[in-house]
Scaffold this motif. Structure first.
Motif, PDB file in Angstrom:
ATOM      1  N   ASP A 168       0.822  -1.212   0.000  1.00 31.34           N
ATOM      2  CA  ASP A 168       0.000   0.000   0.000  1.00 31.34           C
ATOM      3  C   ASP A 168       0.853   1.258   0.000  1.00 31.34           C
ATOM      4  OD1 ASP A 168       0.978  -0.018   2.573  1.00 31.34           O
ATOM      5  OD2 ASP A 168      -0.955   0.108   3.559  1.00 31.34           O
ATOM      6  N   ALA A 169       1.864   1.274  -0.839  1.00 32.57           N
ATOM      7  CA  ALA A 169       2.848   2.356  -0.784  1.00 32.57           C
ATOM      8  C   ALA A 169       2.360   3.676  -1.360  1.00 32.57           C
ATOM      9  CB  ALA A 169       4.125   1.925  -1.500  1.00 32.57           C
ATOM     10  N   THR A 170       1.427   3.668  -2.314  1.00 31.66           N
ATOM     11  CA  THR A 170       1.068   4.950  -2.944  1.00 31.66           C
ATOM     12  C   THR A 170      -0.228   5.516  -2.406  1.00 31.66           C
ATOM     13  OG1 THR A 170      -0.292   4.251  -4.823  1.00 31.66           O
ATOM     14  CG2 THR A 170       2.103   4.011  -5.051  1.00 31.66           C
ATOM     15  N   THR A 171      -0.875   4.825  -1.451  1.00 30.79           N
ATOM     16  CA  THR A 171      -2.041   5.438  -0.841  1.00 30.79           C
ATOM     17  C   THR A 171      -1.588   6.659  -0.070  1.00 30.79           C
ATOM     18  OG1 THR A 171      -1.768   4.074   1.115  1.00 30.79           O
ATOM     19  CG2 THR A 171      -3.261   3.257  -0.572  1.00 30.79           C
ATOM     20  N   TYR A 194      -3.897   8.635   2.038  1.00 29.58           N
ATOM     21  CA  TYR A 194      -4.672   8.954   3.231  1.00 29.58           C
ATOM     22  C   TYR A 194      -4.308   7.943   4.322  1.00 29.58           C
ATOM     23  CZ  TYR A 194      -8.646  10.165   6.132  1.00 29.58           C
ATOM     24  OH  TYR A 194      -9.438  10.531   7.178  1.00 29.58           O
ATOM     25  N   SER A 231      10.038   1.102  -6.746  1.00 31.24           N
ATOM     26  CA  SER A 231       9.094   2.015  -7.398  1.00 31.24           C
ATOM     27  C   SER A 231       7.775   1.296  -7.627  1.00 31.24           C
ATOM     28  CB  SER A 231       9.645   2.522  -8.743  1.00 31.24           C
ATOM     29  OG  SER A 231       9.445   1.544  -9.737  1.00 31.24           O
ATOM     30  N   PRO A 232       6.686   2.054  -7.725  1.00 27.81           N
ATOM     31  CA  PRO A 232       5.378   1.425  -7.972  1.00 27.81           C
ATOM     32  C   PRO A 232       5.351   0.625  -9.270  1.00 27.81           C
ATOM     33  CG  PRO A 232       5.095   3.705  -7.265  1.00 27.81           C
ATOM     34  CD  PRO A 232       6.564   3.501  -7.464  1.00 27.81           C
ATOM     35  N   ARG A 261      -7.828   9.556 -13.376  1.00 28.03           N
ATOM     36  CA  ARG A 261      -6.936  10.707 -13.497  1.00 28.03           C
ATOM     37  C   ARG A 261      -5.742  10.367 -14.384  1.00 28.03           C
ATOM     38  NH1 ARG A 261      -7.146  14.295  -8.256  1.00 28.03           N
ATOM     39  NH2 ARG A 261      -8.981  13.432  -7.261  1.00 28.03           N
ATOM     40  N   GLN A 303      -0.051  12.964  -7.598  1.00 27.18           N
ATOM     41  CA  GLN A 303       1.198  13.075  -6.846  1.00 27.18           C
ATOM     42  C   GLN A 303       2.377  12.937  -7.790  1.00 27.18           C
ATOM     43  OE1 GLN A 303       0.458   9.970  -3.770  1.00 27.18           O
ATOM     44  NE2 GLN A 303       0.586  11.755  -2.429  1.00 27.18           N
ATOM     45  N   SER A 349       2.807  11.268 -10.372  1.00 24.10           N
ATOM     46  CA  SER A 349       3.132   9.961 -10.947  1.00 24.10           C
ATOM     47  C   SER A 349       1.911   9.397 -11.662  1.00 24.10           C
ATOM     48  CB  SER A 349       3.561   8.997  -9.831  1.00 24.10           C
ATOM     49  OG  SER A 349       3.491   7.666 -10.287  1.00 24.10           O
ATOM     50  N   TYR A 387       1.433   6.254 -11.904  1.00 22.59           N
ATOM     51  CA  TYR A 387       1.133   4.962 -11.284  1.00 22.59           C
ATOM     52  C   TYR A 387       0.622   5.177  -9.875  1.00 22.59           C
ATOM     53  CZ  TYR A 387       3.177   3.048 -15.408  1.00 22.59           C
ATOM     54  OH  TYR A 387       3.416   2.754 -16.722  1.00 22.59           O
ATOM     55  N   THR A 437     -13.673  13.676 -10.216  1.00 18.34           N
ATOM     56  CA  THR A 437     -13.466  15.093 -10.504  1.00 18.34           C
ATOM     57  C   THR A 437     -14.242  15.483 -11.756  1.00 18.34           C
ATOM     58  OG1 THR A 437     -11.580  14.669 -11.932  1.00 18.34           O
ATOM     59  CG2 THR A 437     -11.119  14.950  -9.579  1.00 18.34           C
TER      60      THR A 437
END
Lengths: 307, 307, 307, 307, 307, 307
Positions: free
Chosen positions: A44-47, A49, A95-96, A153, A157, A159, A161, A185
């Motif tokens: 869960d590295a790119t979450t 919140y 990296s993701p 999107r 952030q 990126s 990914y 959005t």
């Protein structure tokens, strides 16, 4: 002699009731006999919140071990078709994209073996690796995307990914159908309109439940199914990072997916974004039951008469 | 081919990093090679206050998998001597005495194999099964009992088989030495005096730390060590059913037990009564580290020079 | 002069707002005046997954003290008919059968006094004691069983006295009607078919709500009502040991039971298996409200015109 | 006939093990026989950070019911001197001063009856009501104030009746001695110096433990003892609103207070500001044990030889 | 006009009591006046066990707003020297090295401005960015590393940029002194010996507290101080990912660091790895108080006489 | 220069994404441009059961910062109309009436500025201050009251200013319409009948959903909307002090309020009584989404065609 037999380059299976889905023992949990393969990925590295979806796969597997292996609706014991569980995929922190590649490789291996891959997340980003593998393996693929968020999107952030972007990538690989959306959005809404993506918003489905019947006709013959658990209403699925009110009920999701499994060929699916809440196991049970219910649909097949 | 190889009548071992102590893989976790055997028993049927020590063994094993396998104090890697982990002993609900018998049988098997049994509870009642097995196996046994409570009642809740009574039984099998006691009845205090049980009260140890040196001389050559985790101060071990202030510190316990392992022959030990608190893992780590520290003392032996 | 007046051999009542249901004071909570008697039993020894239903009775009573004593639907104040609350039944640890016997004795005493017994669990096993007492007391009895699980196994964990088996015993004592079932084994399904037990599965009730109307005709004149709280959907009742998605809503249960109380003679009921979640009191309130709602139905009687 | 016998204008006692301190039954918990009276006040209206000290009294009483009634240090069973427990004092919401008046009235009644009042909070503001009653009743009174905070502000949130101000009021009624302070404003420090209040800062006590011996000589013959639980180190007492590191240990507090009870006449005491943490009962046990330990000191008296 | 005034390329300050350390308002929290600058970084992407140190900075800032701004030990109000708080550094998900670069850039800017940088994590990896910036800025730098773990691995999870490796990098940039270590691999122990790194193990410090006096002589004139909060004993700091028993007490750490600030020039420091436990704020307060205590030491300076 | 610009006597706005609703930055969050003004009041002094609604406003604002600012149903971005967020109103502890006066003064200021006031509680008592301000400002006002409880008592705990009494006061100022009620006393029911208050009970709305259409005709042209979050079913809103089963669903509330905003002029609204549950954020999201959904309805206006 160890509990994790190697089943291919880098794949290792979990044998025995301590680590397998449903707590299956050999032979039902052996990879070679299995019709479906559970792939847990605690990443869960790119979450951005709340953290914690990395705990999701373990929570689903733990809850699965308390399930009855019988499905009273189909009158089947799906586990008899064999359900292997792989060891947790090692986390790659470089990296993701590297993490995605690892998922894609595993997904491809499972697909080549002719078994059904079932990804357990972990963050939704990971689904993209499976989608890439499936799109690669099958010439004609549709993606059925159940989610509260459009995930369309272009980048997030800084990126491309990220959870927020995966269906933008997915839509480039195969036609996408979205169900349950209720957070996006203005730009994503514009993209949906521009690309004519069939998007079934939650508030429309609430107002007119007959819309569910229009989902399947939008799908091609072969379907990859990606489920962000926040598609469910937070009443039954509060254990997600960004719960949105007004979601789908258990039976709305199950009724839709029963039909999908009956009328299309599901070639893989994922159940993502469980963020376990301490002392609050009901959502973990729902996720585990969902996985087994879908496997029951998969193995019961279209031809089976009702019991 | 399964992960739980049978290793005797009814004993099954856990193989592989998902279920073994420290996350060991074969060969270090194989029963046949092991110098010590972890016996997890998720049973808490006779506790009458808060439930949950049944979760203790799983919490200790989970925390153990995050430990470094090296001990910087002894400069050893105790796991190289082999540490097997049995499957959780099946819970028997028919009666507490039946459950005790099951523990006794397993304990006897491990003792006969010449390996060190390490019981993980679960409720303290279970220790009695191990004590019975050890007293049976060894003619001359001392019991070293670390606890906040004397556990010397004659019966409790109309049954002689209860946490509150185990050392009353124990004292009938072998001489008992108690350390850290700070909660008992007037009757138990009278029993201690009448039977001349060496009892080192926590408030006396606080007032005069030199008393620790008097513990070992009270013990015979062979020692079974029973640790109720509430012997520790609740500052470091709040995860117990009835925490009592004024308990022992980490170093007080470790310093005492280092000497016990050096100067006596420990033939088995147990770590009992962990009642995991949600989201609060530090005590689980303490329990896991305690088990490994004691195994390091056990395997390091008396002869080893300090590193 | 104490708060627990003895009201028969072994029965002691709780007097005063600190311990009675609804926080009633004398005379409304006095046993001799009471039309109904609450029997809390904090026992959960044979559950094998998560512990803690022993906390259920206390949580229900605590929540009940925050309820308004008026029911706006029936325009009644049921407490005016008298609701006594017994002290918690002492836990017996010697064996599950011994515990059951204790429940049966209390149930028989309450039934002989002509009052309505209301059992608060604690684990579902306890209901069997009440069913035995009721079947003994009334020649003709039907059992209405609301549950997610069929509880029809022959034995479990090597014992016939387990949560998983109680309706197998119950069915031998009186005809059973099951509602809300959505988890069972193939063997239990077979038993249902073989014994022609009227079993209303949750997925069938969802698909066809008119099935609810067929429940009451299956029941005889006198009904013992046993409610495992997991019959509710986890959305409103997550505080159970094995929550299953797809359960019944508050109004589905209430509408069914209103009719049962109106059209049949309910001779006793139980509300079982509350496993309180820390900091999450809504399910405790539901359980307390459910008890009072059923008492309102009971005392309002069939003849009462709507307000 | 109710469990709450009236024992004076507005005072009502709790009778029976469900609500009394230690779970005492009659006659030990009867007001008329009691040497000490527990006064629980679930009020926390003027706290401005985390809410919840209103839950403190209930948590202390609940934990007290798990304590052994024997004290192994004094070899006494203090409860034999009688410990009554009053019903929770009704909360008055009209203003903090009105609430204080209510506490003062109850305190005065208990003092007039010749019994020892023991206030359980709730917020520290309430102590002022007891201090006013005690200062009124006894011509010569010293206040011993154990706290992490000086509580000497002139006003706070535009009101002179706040936790942050109580010892400013107290100091006007009787000489105050402060122990354990480690959080105050520059103005409060200046006030301490100007008024020459004997203030034993935590960091000084840490550096030089011999300072403890200087506390008692600062006190007059009659002492009211006010304990804000945050005087303890957060290691053993995290369940407070504003925990400050570097506090006192269990034995430091107990050793000081044992001497106070032996060398001075304690005329009342309070244990305030417990803010129970869910699932984390160790601090509740400490508070309950503290109350009973102090009662053991009180009843053991100065003359008693050590056991 | 916004609350986040830009204070350099990419730096934005938080103005006002809602977001600044201690809840400071202008002018005390304005960047241009500040002697110290708080840099919160909510990043925890490479941790592999429990997630959540990303919540650390927010928890420290929230707790800091409840602190008294006065330090009774130094008799100072350090905030008068100005303490700015930057906005949370945006998370970069592309790779850990990219995130480190971002920290390094900010660190360099703060150092160039002549202010003291104070990093709040977030995972310990981030400290490396500050160390790089400090080593760059000052020719002669020592690193004082307080931690339970040696963090000296060559790589971990196939990457050299991980929590487990940072002091391997750090040691290549400047001499490192380690304090409180009690968890490491045999290989790391070998590296310590080979490189003659002054490493003060926790168990040695416990056995011989006079060793603390030998720490400072190992340090050069200019010191960067890196604190992994797990250096503290879990009794006072359970809110970390891998708590290890046997750690340092509050006063042991404070007494050591008081001397460091007095005898050396601290050029920056960090407080890392707070993993807030729900409902358990005491460790958050400790971390906030630690930051302010160190700032009090920093601003009080060596020359200041004790108050 | 500070982040809290004064915007009138005593009003201060929060500027910047750290503290504003939705995380808005200037100019969208500037008071002078705003069409609506969020007023957070962290006060819960007169609640008598569980404490903690003081945490409500902060939880709603925190969740709001994770929302997408686009509403897919109205195809609008309501924030473009400007949404200011005031600093938390300082708590006044002298008396509940004093606190109410403070709310009334702020409400009056916002109403005079022509902006829509949106009160976030905190306890429901506070709504009375807004109702007083609105009744003062507008000659003709209706009150729409969504709640599980009637709140029509004459007094409670000896005070007329309590949560339980506010609509008794409200009804004296303007006609009240109640929706969702399912907990009240016999006296309150009598008052409703005597005063002919249009009260739509939850169980009636469940039985006959067409009743919703009768709500709006009961309202005058100008409406103040007061929402106690316990009007929702506990399935979606468990985070309240006294959750009552059988409440309204998300879509039932939204569908009703969409019509109210379309057919009436809403002059202010409040969202009260959120009592955040630790680790359980879904209800906080619901509350935040509810506020933004209502603002979307408000700004979208009646004339807007559906997207």
């Amino acid at each position: 002699m160890t509990s994790e037999k190697s089943v291919g380059s880098g794949l290792r299976e979990c044998l025995g009731p301590h680590c397998s889905f449903l707590g299956l023992a050999v032979p039902e949990c052996a990879f070679e006999n299995a019709g479906a393969v559970i792939i847990p990925v605690p990443y869960d590295a790119t979450t951005t919140y709340r953290a914690g979806t990395r705990e999701g796969p373990r929570a689903i597997l733990a809850a699965s071990r308390e399930l009855e292996p019988y499905d009273e609706e189909t009158c089947t014991e799906a586990y008899r078709h064999g359900i292997a569980t792989l060891e947790e995929l090692p986390v790659v922190v470089s990296s993701p994209r590297d993490m995605l590649d690892s998922v894609r490789v595993v997904g491809a291996q499972v697909l080549r073996s002719g078994k059904l891959p079932v990804l357990l997340g972990g963050e939704h980003l990971l689904s993209l690796g499976m989608i890439e593998a499936a799109a690669d393996h099958f010439g004609d693929l549709s993606i059925l995307h159940l989610d509260a968020h459009a995930d369309l999107r272009e980048q997030y952030q800084g990126s491309p990914y990220s959870n927020a972007c995966i269906m933008r990538h997915g839509a480039a690989l195969a036609p996408v159908v979205q169900v349950g959306i209720r957070s996006l959005t203005a730009e994503e809404h514009e993209f949906i309109r521009a690309k004519k993506i069939p998007c079934f918003f939650a508030h429309d489905l609430h107002r007119d439940p007959s819309l569910y019947a229009r989902v399947i006709p939008c799908l091609g013959k072969r379907v990859y199914l990606s489920i962000d658990l926040d598609v469910f209403d937070p009443a039954v699925m509060p254990s997600v990072g960004t719960p949105e009110p007004g979601g789908l009920s258990w039976y709305e999701v199950i009724d839709l997916l029963r039909a999908v499994f009956r009328e299309r060929q599901v070639v893989g699916f994922d159940v993502m974004e469980l963020l376990p809440v301490p002392c609050f196991a009901a959502p973990d049970f729902l996720a585990a039951r969902l996985v087994y219910k879908l496997l029951s649909f998969f193995f019961a097949g279209a031809a089976r008469p009702p019991c």
